[in-house]
Design a protein around this motif. Structure first.
Motif, PDB file in Angstrom:
ATOM      1  N   ALA A 161       0.921  -1.168  -0.023  1.00  0.00           N
ATOM      2  CA  ALA A 161      -0.070  -0.042   0.000  1.00  0.00           C
ATOM      3  C   ALA A 161       0.938   0.984   0.103  1.00  0.00           C
ATOM      4  O   ALA A 161       1.946   1.265   0.565  1.00  0.00           O
ATOM      5  N   VAL A 162       0.519   2.210  -0.712  1.00  0.00           N
ATOM      6  CA  VAL A 162       1.213   3.698  -0.769  1.00  0.00           C
ATOM      7  C   VAL A 162       0.327   4.800  -0.536  1.00  0.00           C
ATOM      8  O   VAL A 162      -0.711   4.756  -1.228  1.00  0.00           O
ATOM      9  N   GLY A 163       0.700   5.474   0.605  1.00  0.00           N
ATOM     10  CA  GLY A 163       0.027   6.676   0.999  1.00  0.00           C
ATOM     11  C   GLY A 163       0.481   7.754   0.147  1.00  0.00           C
ATOM     12  O   GLY A 163       1.470   8.354   0.264  1.00  0.00           O
ATOM     13  N   THR A 164      -0.370   8.438  -0.639  1.00  0.00           N
ATOM     14  CA  THR A 164      -0.173   9.650  -1.553  1.00  0.00           C
ATOM     15  C   THR A 164      -1.542  10.484  -1.030  1.00  0.00           C
ATOM     16  O   THR A 164      -1.605  11.257  -1.862  1.00  0.00           O
ATOM     17  N   ASP A 165      -1.580  10.381   0.320  1.00  0.00           N
ATOM     18  CA  ASP A 165      -3.106  11.108   0.634  1.00  0.00           C
ATOM     19  C   ASP A 165      -2.810  12.333   1.485  1.00  0.00           C
ATOM     20  O   ASP A 165      -3.464  12.770   2.222  1.00  0.00           O
ATOM     21  N   GLY A 166      -1.615  13.174   1.051  1.00  0.00           N
ATOM     22  CA  GLY A 166      -1.496  14.642   1.655  1.00  0.00           C
ATOM     23  C   GLY A 166      -0.945  14.554   2.999  1.00  0.00           C
ATOM     24  O   GLY A 166      -0.623  13.565   3.739  1.00  0.00           O
ATOM     25  N   MET A 167      -0.883  15.874   3.611  1.00  0.00           N
ATOM     26  CA  MET A 167      -0.366  16.333   4.617  1.00  0.00           C
ATOM     27  C   MET A 167      -1.023  15.290   5.866  1.00  0.00           C
ATOM     28  O   MET A 167      -0.145  15.161   6.669  1.00  0.00           O
ATOM     29  N   HIS A 168      -2.315  15.307   5.855  1.00  0.00           N
ATOM     30  CA  HIS A 168      -2.939  14.761   6.911  1.00  0.00           C
ATOM     31  C   HIS A 168      -3.138  13.157   6.458  1.00  0.00           C
ATOM     32  O   HIS A 168      -4.316  12.575   6.765  1.00  0.00           O
ATOM     33  N   SER A 169      -2.106  12.584   6.053  1.00  0.00           N
ATOM     34  CA  SER A 169      -2.548  11.077   5.484  1.00  0.00           C
ATOM     35  C   SER A 169      -2.721  10.091   6.471  1.00  0.00           C
ATOM     36  O   SER A 169      -2.229  10.092   7.561  1.00  0.00           O
ATOM     37  N   ALA A 170      -3.850   9.477   6.107  1.00  0.00           N
ATOM     38  CA  ALA A 170      -4.343   8.441   6.985  1.00  0.00           C
ATOM     39  C   ALA A 170      -3.578   7.087   6.981  1.00  0.00           C
ATOM     40  O   ALA A 170      -3.534   6.463   8.069  1.00  0.00           O
ATOM     41  N   VAL A 171      -2.978   7.151   5.797  1.00  0.00           N
ATOM     42  CA  VAL A 171      -1.966   5.911   5.923  1.00  0.00           C
ATOM     43  C   VAL A 171      -0.642   6.052   6.801  1.00  0.00           C
ATOM     44  O   VAL A 171      -0.347   5.199   7.536  1.00  0.00           O
ATOM     45  N   ARG A 172      -0.345   6.996   6.686  1.00  0.00           N
ATOM     46  CA  ARG A 172       1.045   7.599   7.699  1.00  0.00           C
ATOM     47  C   ARG A 172       0.585   7.617   8.989  1.00  0.00           C
ATOM     48  O   ARG A 172       1.335   6.544   9.936  1.00  0.00           O
ATOM     49  N   GLU A 173      -0.734   7.998   9.492  1.00  0.00           N
ATOM     50  CA  GLU A 173      -0.967   7.900  10.891  1.00  0.00           C
ATOM     51  C   GLU A 173      -1.436   6.586  11.186  1.00  0.00           C
ATOM     52  O   GLU A 173      -1.216   5.918  12.354  1.00  0.00           O
ATOM     53  N   PHE A 179       5.129  12.943  12.293  1.00  0.00           N
ATOM     54  CA  PHE A 179       5.250  14.049  11.000  1.00  0.00           C
ATOM     55  C   PHE A 179       5.997  15.156  11.613  1.00  0.00           C
ATOM     56  O   PHE A 179       5.343  16.413  11.620  1.00  0.00           O
ATOM     57  N   PRO A 180       7.203  15.202  11.913  1.00  0.00           N
ATOM     58  CA  PRO A 180       7.858  16.177  12.805  1.00  0.00           C
ATOM     59  C   PRO A 180       8.102  17.361  11.813  1.00  0.00           C
ATOM     60  O   PRO A 180       8.161  17.305  10.708  1.00  0.00           O
ATOM     61  N   GLY A 181       8.020  18.385  12.490  1.00  0.00           N
ATOM     62  CA  GLY A 181       8.309  19.951  11.693  1.00  0.00           C
ATOM     63  C   GLY A 181       7.663  20.855  12.417  1.00  0.00           C
ATOM     64  O   GLY A 181       7.136  20.797  13.652  1.00  0.00           O
ATOM     65  N   ARG A 182       7.094  22.003  11.468  1.00  0.00           N
ATOM     66  CA  ARG A 182       6.677  23.095  12.405  1.00  0.00           C
ATOM     67  C   ARG A 182       5.967  24.132  11.123  1.00  0.00           C
ATOM     68  O   ARG A 182       6.335  23.986  10.001  1.00  0.00           O
ATOM     69  N   GLU A 272       6.674  22.853   7.363  1.00  0.00           N
ATOM     70  CA  GLU A 272       7.765  22.278   6.787  1.00  0.00           C
ATOM     71  C   GLU A 272       7.822  20.970   7.579  1.00  0.00           C
ATOM     72  O   GLU A 272       7.959  21.009   8.947  1.00  0.00           O
ATOM     73  N   ARG A 273       7.390  19.747   7.073  1.00  0.00           N
ATOM     74  CA  ARG A 273       7.373  18.652   7.752  1.00  0.00           C
ATOM     75  C   ARG A 273       7.759  17.386   6.966  1.00  0.00           C
ATOM     76  O   ARG A 273       7.816  17.519   5.844  1.00  0.00           O
ATOM     77  N   GLN A 274       8.476  16.494   7.549  1.00  0.00           N
ATOM     78  CA  GLN A 274       8.953  15.244   6.774  1.00  0.00           C
ATOM     79  C   GLN A 274       8.889  14.127   7.591  1.00  0.00           C
ATOM     80  O   GLN A 274       9.462  14.017   8.844  1.00  0.00           O
ATOM     81  N   ALA A 275       8.313  12.969   7.171  1.00  0.00           N
ATOM     82  CA  ALA A 275       8.378  11.801   7.915  1.00  0.00           C
ATOM     83  C   ALA A 275       9.822  11.096   7.978  1.00  0.00           C
ATOM     84  O   ALA A 275      10.623  11.176   6.792  1.00  0.00           O
ATOM     85  N   PRO A 276       9.900  10.427   9.102  1.00  0.00           N
ATOM     86  CA  PRO A 276      11.273   9.956   9.451  1.00  0.00           C
ATOM     87  C   PRO A 276      11.725   8.705   8.498  1.00  0.00           C
ATOM     88  O   PRO A 276      12.690   8.449   8.179  1.00  0.00           O
ATOM     89  N   ALA A 277      10.749   8.217   8.028  1.00  0.00           N
ATOM     90  CA  ALA A 277      10.825   6.911   7.066  1.00  0.00           C
ATOM     91  C   ALA A 277       9.595   7.085   6.055  1.00  0.00           C
ATOM     92  O   ALA A 277       8.686   7.332   6.133  1.00  0.00           O
ATOM     93  N   TYR A 278      10.086   6.738   4.709  1.00  0.00           N
ATOM     94  CA  TYR A 278       9.146   6.613   3.584  1.00  0.00           C
ATOM     95  C   TYR A 278       8.575   5.158   3.349  1.00  0.00           C
ATOM     96  O   TYR A 278       7.828   4.852   2.705  1.00  0.00           O
ATOM     97  N   ARG A 279       9.241   4.157   4.320  1.00  0.00           N
ATOM     98  CA  ARG A 279       8.743   2.711   4.044  1.00  0.00           C
ATOM     99  C   ARG A 279       8.866   2.109   5.550  1.00  0.00           C
ATOM    100  O   ARG A 279       9.500   2.464   6.310  1.00  0.00           O
ATOM    101  N   VAL A 292       6.050  18.044   3.507  1.00  0.00           N
ATOM    102  CA  VAL A 292       5.387  19.235   3.096  1.00  0.00           C
ATOM    103  C   VAL A 292       6.498  20.045   2.984  1.00  0.00           C
ATOM    104  O   VAL A 292       7.315  20.448   4.113  1.00  0.00           O
ATOM    105  N   HIS A 293       6.227  21.283   2.339  1.00  0.00           N
ATOM    106  CA  HIS A 293       7.206  22.404   2.019  1.00  0.00           C
ATOM    107  C   HIS A 293       6.631  23.663   2.209  1.00  0.00           C
ATOM    108  O   HIS A 293       5.284  23.677   1.588  1.00  0.00           O
ATOM    109  N   SER A 294       7.151  24.658   2.190  1.00  0.00           N
ATOM    110  CA  SER A 294       6.725  26.000   1.934  1.00  0.00           C
ATOM    111  C   SER A 294       6.579  26.187   0.309  1.00  0.00           C
ATOM    112  O   SER A 294       7.285  25.356  -0.415  1.00  0.00           O
TER     113      SER A 294
END
Length: 485
Positions: A161-173, A179-182, A272-279, A292-294
């Motif tokens: 499964a691949v989460g391409t569901d945006g900043m508020h990703s249900a897959v990532r959660e 999703f550290p950042g600020r 500005e946020r980035q997941a620590p792992a993409y897999r 996510v970026h500016s």
């Protein structure tokens, strides 16, 4: 792949969650490679004009060219050979070593429409109005719980499964990734307006320290305005007004171009946020679900498209039995550093644009001077923003080309490399004809149009997998066995 209330058995398929540009490109690539793929999207089936992305950079255009889509987008977009970031800081794109020596200004929905048509033609199974509610995985696959259009629960089973569901990703959660950042800028206003006096330039942008504004055309008589004012810090739910948009634009650009007839107004904040792992096992992230970026530099959508181009062929290789599962680890190794770099570059541009303290303004002036006088600095900045300057790490002792982006080479017979890549295959470019054996579905063999003697194996995403300045058939065959299978 099926939706059902019972857990299906193992399947060599992929579930993609999120039908934005990243998900559409990825799903289309997988389906074109013969991998069964279902694309789940919680929104109704429509292409929205409310997106914020308005730019396709050179590397994304090259990837779309490799899918036969770039020319049709070039026909509806407007090329811009100079990218003005703020004030006197401009990036000349005309000298880029690419067929696309410009940034193409067009709304994101145009990109989505082209990618969706391709995905439909390739056989992607679309499931709209279907929201992911949970996910579990085991040694053979992923089980995804969802709520369908009728509100009833349904279950999908896939190998990955691949989460391409945006900043508020249900897959990532669902996989428990932080999703550290600020937030880096708040109370940015968006508006779609008509202009009584449209600007002469395709893209109009400027920052004055306490305000910035950006204008880009939709092509239907409306312009998108993005604006911010330092002393106007309101929560996202506070309504934006046309008067506010006019005032911000006048501050940043000197005039409001006679804005009227706003068809849409909104307010948002930029993170500005980035997941620590993409897999995480059999679950992967791409696009805004991973980072996510500016909006500075227009790199968000472009980075997601390039994530998808990197991941799609690797999933296809694994699922068709031509590569081990470990190949997917290279997605994290290659794309996570790029995402981190985009965070830094876009964030740096934004902070310099917003500079109002003497030290920050001095830094901005120094960068402007360096860009004007030092060619390597200009080339590096242009390469980062457009994506063509990124390369992937290569094994120790590898040929210097390995891991590098391969430009659109001229091939014998009048063809181009990115035309040869349109089959989603590896491309071997050699000084003489080479028998590809039983790899015809995964490899295309071409010859140089020039007298060059290098043997070069190009991955489906346009990066060099292997190269040798002198190589006989035995060495080429060994390289193909390693990389193509």
């Amino acid at each position: 792949m099926t939706g059902t209330t019972a857990r299906p058995g193992p399947t060599a398929s992929v579930l993609v969650v999120g039908a934005g540009p990243t998900g559409l490109l990825l799903a289309g690539d997988l389906a074109a490679a013969g991998v069964p793929v279902t694309l789940v999207e919680k929104r109704p089936h429509r292409i929205s004009n409310l997106s914020r992305a308005f730019a396709l950079h050179a590397r994304s255009l090259e990837q779309l060219d490799a899918r036969g889509l770039a020319d049709e987008l070039e026909a509806v977009g407007r090329p811009l050979e100079r990218l003005d970031l703020f004030g006197r800081l401009g990036i000349d794109l005309a000298a880029l070593p690419s067929r696309f020596a410009h940034v193409l200004i067009l709304p994101q929905y145009e990109v989505e429409e082209a990618l969706e048509r391709r995905a439909v033609k390739a056989g992607v199974d679309f499931r709209h109005e279907t929201e992911v509610t949970g996910l579990t995985q085991d040694e053979t696959g992923v089980t995804v719980q969802a709520r369908g259009p009728d509100g009833r629960p349904t279950t999908f089973r896939a190998a990955y499964a691949v989460g391409t569901d945006g900043m508020h990703s249900a897959v990532r959660e669902a996989v428990g990734l932080p999703f550290p950042g600020r937030s880096v800028i708040r109370s940015v206003v968006l508006a779609d307006v008509r202009l009584a006096e449209p600007p002469e330039t395709v893209l109009t942008a400027n920052a004055v320290g306490d305000a910035f504004a950006f204008l880009a055309p939709f092509g239907d008589g409306y312009h998108r305005v993005i604006g911010w004012r330092r002393d106007r810090d309101l929560p996202d739910h506070e309504p934006a007004t046309l008067a506010e948009v006019r005032e911000i634009t006048r501050r940043a650009l000197g005039r409001d171009f006679g804005m009227h007839d706003a068809r849409w107004l909104s307010r948002f904040h930029s993170d500005e946020r980035q997941a620590p792992a993409y897999r995480v096992g059999r679950v992967l992230l791409a696009g805004d679900a991973a980072h996510v970026h500016s909006p500075a530099g227009g790199q968000g959508m472009n980075t997601g498209l390039q994530d998808a181009a990197n991941l799609g062929w690797k999933l296809a290789q694994v699922l068709t039995g031509h590569a081990p599962d470990a190949l997917l680890d290279t997605y994290q190794a290659e794309r996570h550093p790029v995402g981190r770099s985009v965070l830094r570059s876009s964030g740096g541009i934004l902070r310099l644009a917003m500079a109002h303290r003497p030290g920050a303004r001095a830094a901005r002036g120094a960068l402007i001077t360096a860009l004007g006088r030092i060619r390597p600095v200009r080339r590096r900045v242009a390469g980062q923003i457009t994506g063509i300057g990124y390369r992937y790490a290569a094994p120790r002792g590898a040929h210097p080309l390995v891991g590098a982006r391969v430009p659109d080479l001229a091939l014998a017979g009048g063809g181009r490399l990115y035309e040869a890549l349109r089959g989603g295959r590896f491309v071997l470019v050699a000084p003489y004809a080479h028998d590809v054996g039983d790899r015809t579905g995964r490899l295309t063999a071409e010859r140089w149009a020039s007298e060059r003697r290098t043997a070069l194996l190009v991955r489906p995403d346009g990066y060099a997998a292997w190269a040798a300045d002198t190589a006989d058939s035995t060495e080429i065959e060994a390289a193909l066995a390693t990389h193509v299978g």
